[in-house]
Scaffold this motif. Structure first.
Motif, PDB file in Angstrom:
ATOM      1  N   ARG A 220       9.948  -4.057   1.462  1.00  0.00           N
ATOM      2  CA  ARG A 220       8.643  -3.493   1.115  1.00  0.00           C
ATOM      3  C   ARG A 220       7.538  -4.252   1.840  1.00  0.00           C
ATOM      4  O   ARG A 220       7.631  -5.461   2.037  1.00  0.00           O
ATOM      5  CB  ARG A 220       8.403  -3.574  -0.397  1.00  0.00           C
ATOM      6  CG  ARG A 220       9.334  -2.703  -1.234  1.00  0.00           C
ATOM      7  CD  ARG A 220       9.106  -2.950  -2.717  1.00  0.00           C
ATOM      8  NE  ARG A 220       9.399  -4.332  -3.071  1.00  0.00           N
ATOM      9  CZ  ARG A 220       8.987  -4.926  -4.196  1.00  0.00           C
ATOM     10  NH1 ARG A 220       8.233  -4.254  -5.050  1.00  0.00           N
ATOM     11  NH2 ARG A 220       9.312  -6.172  -4.451  1.00  0.00           N
ATOM     12  N   SER A 247      -1.599   0.622   1.063  1.00  0.00           N
ATOM     13  CA  SER A 247      -0.416   1.476   1.137  1.00  0.00           C
ATOM     14  C   SER A 247       0.819   0.602   1.005  1.00  0.00           C
ATOM     15  O   SER A 247       0.793  -0.589   1.333  1.00  0.00           O
ATOM     16  CB  SER A 247      -0.374   2.243   2.462  1.00  0.00           C
ATOM     17  OG  SER A 247      -0.221   1.339   3.548  1.00  0.00           O
ATOM     18  N   THR A 249       4.749   0.387   2.216  1.00  0.00           N
ATOM     19  CA  THR A 249       5.764   0.903   3.134  1.00  0.00           C
ATOM     20  C   THR A 249       7.140   0.440   2.668  1.00  0.00           C
ATOM     21  O   THR A 249       7.349  -0.753   2.421  1.00  0.00           O
ATOM     22  CB  THR A 249       5.512   0.413   4.569  1.00  0.00           C
ATOM     23  OG1 THR A 249       4.214   0.850   4.994  1.00  0.00           O
ATOM     24  CG2 THR A 249       6.560   0.957   5.525  1.00  0.00           C
ATOM     25  N   GLN A 252      14.058   1.465   4.480  1.00  0.00           N
ATOM     26  CA  GLN A 252      15.328   1.897   3.897  1.00  0.00           C
ATOM     27  C   GLN A 252      16.177   2.614   4.942  1.00  0.00           C
ATOM     28  O   GLN A 252      15.726   3.576   5.566  1.00  0.00           O
ATOM     29  CB  GLN A 252      15.072   2.824   2.700  1.00  0.00           C
ATOM     30  CG  GLN A 252      16.306   3.110   1.870  1.00  0.00           C
ATOM     31  CD  GLN A 252      15.950   3.852   0.591  1.00  0.00           C
ATOM     32  OE1 GLN A 252      14.919   4.512   0.502  1.00  0.00           O
ATOM     33  NE2 GLN A 252      16.803   3.733  -0.413  1.00  0.00           N
ATOM     34  N   GLU A 255      14.746   3.447   8.241  1.00  0.00           N
ATOM     35  CA  GLU A 255      13.583   4.327   8.257  1.00  0.00           C
ATOM     36  C   GLU A 255      12.430   3.713   7.460  1.00  0.00           C
ATOM     37  O   GLU A 255      12.646   2.949   6.520  1.00  0.00           O
ATOM     38  CB  GLU A 255      13.944   5.696   7.666  1.00  0.00           C
ATOM     39  CG  GLU A 255      14.992   6.454   8.475  1.00  0.00           C
ATOM     40  CD  GLU A 255      15.275   7.822   7.883  1.00  0.00           C
ATOM     41  OE1 GLU A 255      14.673   8.139   6.829  1.00  0.00           O
ATOM     42  OE2 GLU A 255      16.081   8.568   8.471  1.00  0.00           O
ATOM     43  N   LEU A 256      11.212   4.078   7.858  1.00  0.00           N
ATOM     44  CA  LEU A 256      10.020   3.586   7.177  1.00  0.00           C
ATOM     45  C   LEU A 256       9.358   4.736   6.433  1.00  0.00           C
ATOM     46  O   LEU A 256       9.142   5.809   6.996  1.00  0.00           O
ATOM     47  CB  LEU A 256       9.027   2.986   8.179  1.00  0.00           C
ATOM     48  CG  LEU A 256       9.543   1.871   9.095  1.00  0.00           C
ATOM     49  CD1 LEU A 256       8.411   1.362   9.978  1.00  0.00           C
ATOM     50  CD2 LEU A 256      10.115   0.729   8.275  1.00  0.00           C
ATOM     51  N   LYS A 257       9.038   4.494   5.181  1.00  0.00           N
ATOM     52  CA  LYS A 257       8.364   5.514   4.387  1.00  0.00           C
ATOM     53  C   LYS A 257       7.115   4.894   3.774  1.00  0.00           C
ATOM     54  O   LYS A 257       7.192   3.966   2.967  1.00  0.00           O
ATOM     55  CB  LYS A 257       9.283   6.035   3.285  1.00  0.00           C
ATOM     56  CG  LYS A 257       8.655   7.137   2.455  1.00  0.00           C
ATOM     57  CD  LYS A 257       9.610   7.638   1.380  1.00  0.00           C
ATOM     58  CE  LYS A 257       8.956   8.740   0.544  1.00  0.00           C
ATOM     59  NZ  LYS A 257       9.872   9.221  -0.534  1.00  0.00           N
ATOM     60  N   GLU A 258       5.949   5.406   4.181  1.00  0.00           N
ATOM     61  CA  GLU A 258       4.685   4.864   3.691  1.00  0.00           C
ATOM     62  C   GLU A 258       4.154   5.729   2.562  1.00  0.00           C
ATOM     63  O   GLU A 258       4.100   6.957   2.666  1.00  0.00           O
ATOM     64  CB  GLU A 258       3.652   4.795   4.817  1.00  0.00           C
ATOM     65  CG  GLU A 258       2.346   4.127   4.405  1.00  0.00           C
ATOM     66  CD  GLU A 258       1.392   3.943   5.573  1.00  0.00           C
ATOM     67  OE1 GLU A 258       0.301   3.395   5.356  1.00  0.00           O
ATOM     68  OE2 GLU A 258       1.737   4.355   6.697  1.00  0.00           O
ATOM     69  N   SER A 259       3.767   5.077   1.474  1.00  0.00           N
ATOM     70  CA  SER A 259       3.251   5.793   0.313  1.00  0.00           C
ATOM     71  C   SER A 259       1.801   6.197   0.540  1.00  0.00           C
ATOM     72  O   SER A 259       1.139   5.738   1.475  1.00  0.00           O
ATOM     73  CB  SER A 259       3.333   4.898  -0.926  1.00  0.00           C
ATOM     74  OG  SER A 259       2.406   3.820  -0.814  1.00  0.00           O
ATOM     75  N   GLU A 260       1.302   7.042  -0.335  1.00  0.00           N
ATOM     76  CA  GLU A 260      -0.122   7.346  -0.321  1.00  0.00           C
ATOM     77  C   GLU A 260      -0.892   6.099  -0.756  1.00  0.00           C
ATOM     78  O   GLU A 260      -0.349   5.207  -1.409  1.00  0.00           O
ATOM     79  CB  GLU A 260      -0.420   8.508  -1.275  1.00  0.00           C
ATOM     80  CG  GLU A 260       0.203   9.834  -0.850  1.00  0.00           C
ATOM     81  CD  GLU A 260      -0.175  10.953  -1.805  1.00  0.00           C
ATOM     82  OE1 GLU A 260      -0.892  10.672  -2.790  1.00  0.00           O
ATOM     83  OE2 GLU A 260       0.247  12.092  -1.560  1.00  0.00           O
TER      84      GLU A 260
END
Length: 276
Positions: A220, A247, A249, A252, A255-260
């Motif tokens: 994270r 934000s 991130t 996983q 891959e990277l996943k960024e939140s709102e």
């Protein structure tokens, strides 16, 4: 003279040139081990440490007038002076001195202190109990917040003045009847948090290693997009809790996943760092 130099709550003055350390580095060592450095020989100084590098401009070979002053104070039993030591004794004493280690600080400890100091009183007294120890590996927050964020957490060094006590715990007094005091430099905690735009915080200390290696361990990452620090509003005599927009991130499976974006007060943001 004491055979072993004691650093905790003692004041050190230095004279002459040292083989491996600058004067600033020596001052930092003293502070690290709980002492307080002094530029000049005064009645408050406990130890004078002299360097081993000869200098033709010094009256006494490797040191100057401070050495003479300290000798006179020691012989006359004036002031706090305990001893005069060469740099090798000073350095060997450092090696034999154990830094005070904080016990493992668990989340609940930090959350209790945060609740006590925040929002707290507008002009609260700074606490000597820290939200997280200076040994940044010795706590279990949800995010790793290294010492470079001390200012943002309002952790800083403060000079405190305490009365000198004898072996029985009684306050020692001067000839004029006033209490004899000693100054100590301690780390203290306040509640004026100042996290700011651009701050990036990870969930592991391994994030600060070589980036290719770090990516294998980061799960994270917080990126602050906008922030307002905690401030004291004089006209209302109250503490404004500030704001942090950030934000999160998630790393996983490569891959990277960024939140709102999330919006919290500075107080709530510190709680988020602790508890997740």
């Amino acid at each position: 003279m004491e055979e072993q130099i004691i650093f905790e709550n003692r004041i050190f003055c230095f004279t002459g040139e040292f083989e491996n350390y600058t004067r600033d580095e020596l001052f930092n060592l003293v502070v690290k081990y709980g002492g307080l450095p002094a530029e000049k020989m005064t009645l408050d100084v406990h130890y004078l440490i002299y360097g081993s590098v000869p200098n033709p401009h010094f009256k006494y070979g490797a040191f100057g007038n401070k050495y003479k002053t300290a000798h006179e104070m020691l012989a006359s039993k004036i002031g706090n002076i305990i001893g005069i030591f060469p740099e090798d004794i000073f350095l060997s004493s450092l090696e034999n001195t154990t830094l005070n280690a904080n016990r493992l600080l668990i989340k609940s400890d930090s959350l209790k202190l945060l609740k006590r100091i925040s929002p707290g009183k507008p002009r609260m007294k700074r606490s000597e109990i820290l939200l997280r120890p200076l040994d940044a590996s010795n706590y279990d927050w949800s995010f790793y917040v290294p010492n470079c964020f001390n200012e943002e957490l309002d952790i800083r060094q403060t000079i405190r003045t305490d009365p000198v006590k004898d072996a029985n715990g009684d306050i020692v007094k001067k000839a004029n009847g006033k209490p004899k005091t000693i100054q100590r430099l301690v780390w203290t905690q306040g509640n004026f948090f100042t996290f700011q735009k651009g701050d990036t915080i990870y969930d592991t200390s391994l994030a600060y290693q070589e980036w290719g290696h770090a990516l294998k361990h980061i799960k994270r990452m917080i990126t602050i997009k906008y922030a307002q620090p905690v401030e004291f509003e004089e006209w209302q005599n109250k503490r404004s809790p500030g704001e942090v927009i950030f934000s999160l991130t998630i790393f996983q499976n490569g891959e990277l996943k960024e939140s709102e974006n999330k919006t919290l007060t500075q107080d709530e943001f510190v709680k988020y760092l602790i508890d997740g």
